[in-house]
Design an enzyme around this catalytic site. Sequence first.
Site, short mmCIF file in Angstrom:
data_model
loop_
_atom_site.label_atom_id
_atom_site.label_comp_id
_atom_site.label_asym_id
_atom_site.label_seq_id
_atom_site.Cartn_x
_atom_site.Cartn_y
_atom_site.Cartn_z
N SER A 138 0.86 -1.18 0.00
CA SER A 138 0.00 0.00 0.00
C SER A 138 0.89 1.23 0.00
O SER A 138 2.08 1.16 0.38
CB SER A 138 -0.88 0.00 1.26
OG SER A 138 -1.51 1.24 1.46
N TYR A 151 -2.64 -1.78 10.10
CA TYR A 151 -2.60 -1.77 8.64
C TYR A 151 -1.27 -1.24 8.13
O TYR A 151 -0.63 -1.84 7.26
CB TYR A 151 -3.76 -0.93 8.10
CG TYR A 151 -3.89 -0.97 6.59
CD1 TYR A 151 -4.50 -2.06 5.97
CD2 TYR A 151 -3.41 0.06 5.80
CE1 TYR A 151 -4.63 -2.11 4.58
CE2 TYR A 151 -3.53 0.02 4.42
CZ TYR A 151 -4.14 -1.06 3.82
OH TYR A 151 -4.25 -1.10 2.44
#
Length: 248
Positions: A138, A151
């Site tokens: 990401s 995350y």
Amino acid sequence: MRFTGKNIVITGAGGDLGLAISERLISEGANVLAVVEREEERTKLDKISPQGVLESFVADVTNTEQVKAYAEKAFSLWGAIDGFVNNAGIQTRVRPIVDFPEADFDRVMAVNVRGVFLGMKYVFPRMRDGGSVVNMSSALGVVGGAGIVAYVGSKHAIVGMTKTAALEVGNRGIRVNACAPGPIAGSMTFKLAEEVFAGSDKTFGETVPLGRHGTPEDVAGLVAFLLSDDSRYATGTVHAVDGGFTTP
């Protein structure tokens, strides 16, 4: 038709990115094993019109035996795996570290980190020399993000595992790269925005230089490039598709 005759496994195939990636690869002739988390997600794949072959498989990517099973299923179908998109991932509630639930942290790490590790561990032995792996990191795998420690930590871990794997399997001609999407229009991004921008109509798309959300198809295009021979000298790298989100 860059992937005619190529056998590719995709995890998280029932999500927005997984569906777009499956559709893109199928459109270029790939044989795809789409790994989904739940039985009902198989119906999402019905809209894809295969140019190659589309098979589906239900598996929990955190479970060793189930990961072995999807890797073996692909091998039994085609005799070898040419490409692997390690895409399954989750995000939970937004909380500062001191308030972040330990159960949420453990769950994110299990899916996003253990799942990627297990995927490589059991796919590599069944992968054809010269194959290609794309691990889904990401934009938040290269920068920080307040309130989403699990995350962010998990996506940073994927970058490290990608670089390590590239060193370990390069002697087989296998390339391992990471894809780093920014704010992509989809359920995960929109749900996160509801918490981050609570009480406002602001969106993540407004925060990037290009001024819009990306699309799952934008990510699928980059993944297809990284799996193809067009990127044959790229390995151990992180490729952003983030509209400039991580540009200094």
